[in-house]
Design an enzyme around this catalytic site. Structure first.
Site, mmCIF file in Angstrom:
data_model
loop_
_atom_site.group_PDB
_atom_site.id
_atom_site.type_symbol
_atom_site.label_atom_id
_atom_site.label_comp_id
_atom_site.label_asym_id
_atom_site.label_seq_id
_atom_site.Cartn_x
_atom_site.Cartn_y
_atom_site.Cartn_z
ATOM 1 N N SER A 134 -16.779 -11.715 37.362
ATOM 2 C CA SER A 134 -16.237 -10.354 37.479
ATOM 3 C C SER A 134 -16.969 -9.456 38.473
ATOM 4 O O SER A 134 -16.499 -8.352 38.749
ATOM 5 C CB SER A 134 -16.221 -9.669 36.107
ATOM 6 O OG SER A 134 -15.036 -9.983 35.421
ATOM 7 N N LYS A 137 -15.083 -7.769 41.316
ATOM 8 C CA LYS A 137 -14.428 -6.459 41.296
ATOM 9 C C LYS A 137 -15.107 -5.445 42.213
ATOM 10 O O LYS A 137 -14.481 -4.443 42.604
ATOM 11 C CB LYS A 137 -14.368 -5.931 39.867
ATOM 12 C CG LYS A 137 -13.481 -6.778 38.955
ATOM 13 C CD LYS A 137 -13.450 -6.238 37.535
ATOM 14 C CE LYS A 137 -12.526 -7.049 36.651
ATOM 15 N NZ LYS A 137 -13.021 -8.398 36.341
ATOM 16 N N SER A 331 -14.127 -3.616 33.173
ATOM 17 C CA SER A 331 -13.957 -4.959 33.723
ATOM 18 C C SER A 331 -12.519 -5.425 33.504
ATOM 19 O O SER A 331 -12.258 -6.532 33.017
ATOM 20 C CB SER A 331 -14.941 -5.945 33.094
ATOM 21 O OG SER A 331 -15.068 -7.088 33.924
#
Length: 499
Positions: A134, A137, A331
């Site tokens: 993640s 991102k 997230s």
């Protein structure tokens, strides 16, 4: 999956964007568009007010009966631009005993740099492409802010269909679109508002049918490299140009259970058709008339209203700065995929997984970042085929904080704070990591066998550093130990002057 199931005078001219390994000096002030002040620019970060107001909804007006809220408490102390800088030798001495921890596995890649000067302070496999989970991102957020701008809003439109009474609902790629006031994302655009506009525009013509136009997005709806359980596991969804509440089947229940489930929620398999049926009911259609089909909006050609293709109404998303903030703080994988498609649309590429990845790579290159050190298959980090180097991440964070591109500073607003918020809420609690509580602000990433963290940390001397630590061969069944080993690295930076 990520996030995991528990445990989870005249001012000087702006500096140029960094070259492949070059760095630039920090400016003292960034754009005022941030909802929260950013420690990376020498400002104190304070605890935000009501979440609804912070994410775009209207906060309730104070009443005489309500107890006044206390003044916000400081979470991150201000960085001191005149603080003594760490030395590479000092940082190496502090980190070398930690980066080889068994809990990090056999492949640990690290980059640490000074934000004010851009000087690299430590590297271990720093230029090596690594599975980022993640942490992906962060480049997605930077790319969409650069391509669209922080004030951009995503439209959802309704136009007159080919026959009287037919309405075409045109998806523009707003992942947060709600049905009504009970939507998942506070302040989101709403279909009931759009339906009211349509009824007014139609006048005496009664709605008879809803057609869904989700043709803005192309290609597959699930990402390449996604684990088999992601489509049904609650952290991903089918990515279509029209959706409500990021495809959550029960957004109100998902909102109430968010903390307990770490954001996991059941998603509908065909978000565009589900949204169309919801819209049809809002227009008063029922039974067979409430069933919808896919199609394309007719081209407006003028004539007696409502002529085919005539716009009957439009609602717009929260501004991009808030969408990025939610994406990073929660997230939110689905928002991330929609943001990548916005980058693709802004760059004239197909709004697909491949188009979003190619457009993100293009934007990062245009910003002067080392685009040869990133290879993406999606925008969220769910794909195991993504690769990013730690040094690209520290370059990116430096660029977002140096003032040359103030629109990029929005990525800091949503970064979780160690021991306080988001995916770092329950971390930095142990004796060996408590020094990082309140002074580490970072994005995390987790897949099976993958753990990553990248962000900023203020040293004991008040110097702001950026760091990225990625491991993609973490030992099985050791998630807690791996996370603590990652946290020890940023905590020792918080604790030392490293000179």
């Amino acid at each position: 999956m990520s996030p995991p199931v528990p445990p989870p005078g005249a001012a000087p001219p702006p500096p140029p964007a960094p070259a492949r390994r070059g760095r630039v000096r920090l400016l003292a002030v960034l754009a005022a568009v941030l909802v929260i002040a950013v420690a990376a620019v020498g400002l104190a970060v304070v605890r935000p007010g009501p979440v609804a107001g912070w994410l775009g909804g209207e906060a309730d007006a104070p009443t005489a009966a309500r107890t006044a809220e206390p003044a916000p408490s400081e979470v991150l102390a201000a960085a001191d631009p005149n603080a003594p800088a760490p030395t590479p030798e000092g940082v190496r001495a502090a980190l070398e005993p930690l980066v080889g921890a068994a809990a990090l596995g056999e492949r640990v890649n690290v980059s640490v740099a000074d934000v004010a000067t851009g000087k690299a302070l430590y590297g271990r496999g720093q230029d090596s492409p690594t599975v980022p989970a993640s942490v992906t991102k962060l480049p997605t957020g930077v790319a969409v802010l650069a391509a669209r701008g922080p004030a951009y809003r995503i439209p959802t439109r309704a136009v007159a269909g080919p026959n009287p009474g037919e309405v075409v609902l045109v998806g523009g790629g707003d992942p947060t679109l709600a049905v009504d006031k009970n939507g998942f994302y506070p302040g989101a655009a709403r279909l009931d508002d759009l339906a009211a506009q349509v009824r007014k525009a139609l006048g005496g013509t009664a709605p008879t049918k809803v057609i869904v136009d989700s043709s803005l997005f192309s290609g597959q709806v699930y990402g390449p490299g996604w684990d088999d359980d992601i489509p049904t596991g609650g952290f991903g969804a089918a990515i279509t140009a029209l959706t409500t509440d990021a495809a959550r089947r029960d957004p109100e229940a998902a909102r109430k259970s968010f903390d307990a489930t770490h954001g996991m929620a059941e998603r509908v398999p065909q978000p565009d058709l589900t949204a169309g049926r919801q819209f049809a009911r809002l227009l008063g259609l029922s039974g067979d008339a409430a069933e919808v089909k896919r199609g394309t909006a007719p081209t407006a050609s003028g004539g007696t209203a409502p002529a085919p293709g005539t716009e009957l109404g439009k609602v717009q998303s929260l501004p991009m700065v808030r969408l990025v903030d939610i994406m990073i703080s929660d997230s939110d994988n689905v928002i991330a995929e929609y943001m990548a498609r916005q980058v693709a649309l802004a760059k004239g590429k197909p709004a697909s997984f491949q188009g979003g990845a190619a457009a993100t790579d293009q934007v990062l290159g245009e910003l002067g970042l080392p685009a040869d050190e990133i290879s993406l298959a999606d925008g969220s980090g769910l794909s195991r085929t993504n690769r990013i180097s730690p040094s690209l991440l520290t370059d990116l964070i430096t660029l977002a904080g140096n003032g040359s591109h103030p629109e990029l500073a929005a990525i800091f607003g949503g970064l979780p704070v160690g021991g306080w918020s988001g995916t770092l809420d329950d971390r930095y609690q142990e004796t060996a990591t408590k020094a990082g509580a309140g002074v580490v602000r970072a994005k995390t990433g987790t897949l099976t066998g993958v753990s990553a963290i990248a962000g900023v940390v203020t040293t004991a001397d008040g110097r702001l550093l950026t760091f990225a630590v990625l491991t993609d061969q973490a030992p099985a069944g050791a998630l807690d130990a791996t996370r603590e080993a990652l946290d020890r690295i940023s905590s020792v930076l918080a604790r030392c002057g490293c000179r």
